[in-house]
Design a protein around this motif. Sequence first.
Motif, mmCIF file in Angstrom:
data_model
loop_
_atom_site.group_PDB
_atom_site.id
_atom_site.type_symbol
_atom_site.label_atom_id
_atom_site.label_comp_id
_atom_site.label_asym_id
_atom_site.label_seq_id
_atom_site.Cartn_x
_atom_site.Cartn_y
_atom_site.Cartn_z
ATOM 1 N N LEU A 197 0.806 -1.220 0.000
ATOM 2 C CA LEU A 197 0.000 0.000 0.000
ATOM 3 C C LEU A 197 0.836 1.265 0.000
ATOM 4 N N ASN A 199 2.952 2.498 -2.041
ATOM 5 C CA ASN A 199 3.079 3.260 -3.276
ATOM 6 C C ASN A 199 1.745 3.772 -3.803
ATOM 7 N N GLY A 200 0.632 3.408 -3.158
ATOM 8 C CA GLY A 200 -0.666 3.958 -3.499
ATOM 9 C C GLY A 200 -1.456 3.189 -4.528
ATOM 10 N N TYR A 245 -5.447 6.586 -11.363
ATOM 11 C CA TYR A 245 -4.351 6.829 -10.429
ATOM 12 C C TYR A 245 -3.343 7.767 -11.082
ATOM 13 N N SER A 247 0.521 9.724 -10.780
ATOM 14 C CA SER A 247 1.854 9.750 -10.190
ATOM 15 C C SER A 247 2.558 11.029 -10.601
ATOM 16 N N THR A 253 5.294 6.564 -6.714
ATOM 17 C CA THR A 253 4.156 6.658 -5.795
ATOM 18 C C THR A 253 2.948 7.172 -6.555
ATOM 19 N N TRP A 254 1.740 6.839 -6.030
ATOM 20 C CA TRP A 254 0.509 7.120 -6.747
ATOM 21 C C TRP A 254 -0.564 7.640 -5.804
ATOM 22 N N THR A 255 -1.495 8.421 -6.395
ATOM 23 C CA THR A 255 -2.663 8.917 -5.670
ATOM 24 C C THR A 255 -3.908 8.538 -6.449
#
Length: 256
Positions: A197, A199-200, A245, A247, A253-255
């Motif tokens: 989790l 890295n999103g 997603y 980055s 990393t990702w949102t």
Amino acid sequence: EEDTKVFYVATSTGGVWKTTDNGIRFTPVFSREAVHSVGDVEVHQKDTSVVWVGTGERASRQSSSWGDGVYKSTDGGRTWKNMGLRDSKHIGRIVMHPDDPDVVFVAAMGHLWGPNDERGVYKSTDGGATWRRVLFVDAETGAVDVAMDPQDPKVMYAGMYQRQRRPWGFHGGGPKSGLYKSTDGGETWKKLTNAGLANGLPTGDIGRIGITIYPKDPRILYASIEQGERYNASTQYQKPVAGIYRSEDRGETWTF
């Protein structure tokens, strides 16, 4: 991109069409070949006479049509030559090196109705005369998308997609699907999904993945990730993680 009045349209079961007047008129340019189903069309931005077509649509319906590999044109779509990967059946994406049109990557999805070996990400350095597979998971998992950083072509991303159609249903995801990254021009790859989790990105089973890179700032990229975990209806998943997603650090990393 320098002449936006000229573009190509790839159709699922109607070949490829070309316009030179911004869409007022279209001319069929892929109507004498052995197949009519197309998954992708790609034009080299510096040498626009070089055009690639990947045959076999990317959809996964019972009615989806298949192709017989990848085709190349060196005269802007007037004539075509089959360049191999005939058993890949469905092509997800083709990308070329921005400075060298002889360097080509193909995302081969493989058979829809069963396992086969010719799937994954393929690379050519001689304009398609020969191919080398650089990313492979297994005989049920093909490549649905591949993207190249426009400012640093050594940085690449690929979406691997585990799927299989049956007459009575469809497996549209699984643990073998995933988003991958390469920093050496596609020679080696690191899996970004199911990495925890931190890295999103979602963990567990996922489905189809789409990738796009922001050309003005390639640190920013987006991934459209399809849900692959258990569901209790065709559109209602028990744990919804599908969606878009973003980055801002080249995929580290990702949102959501």
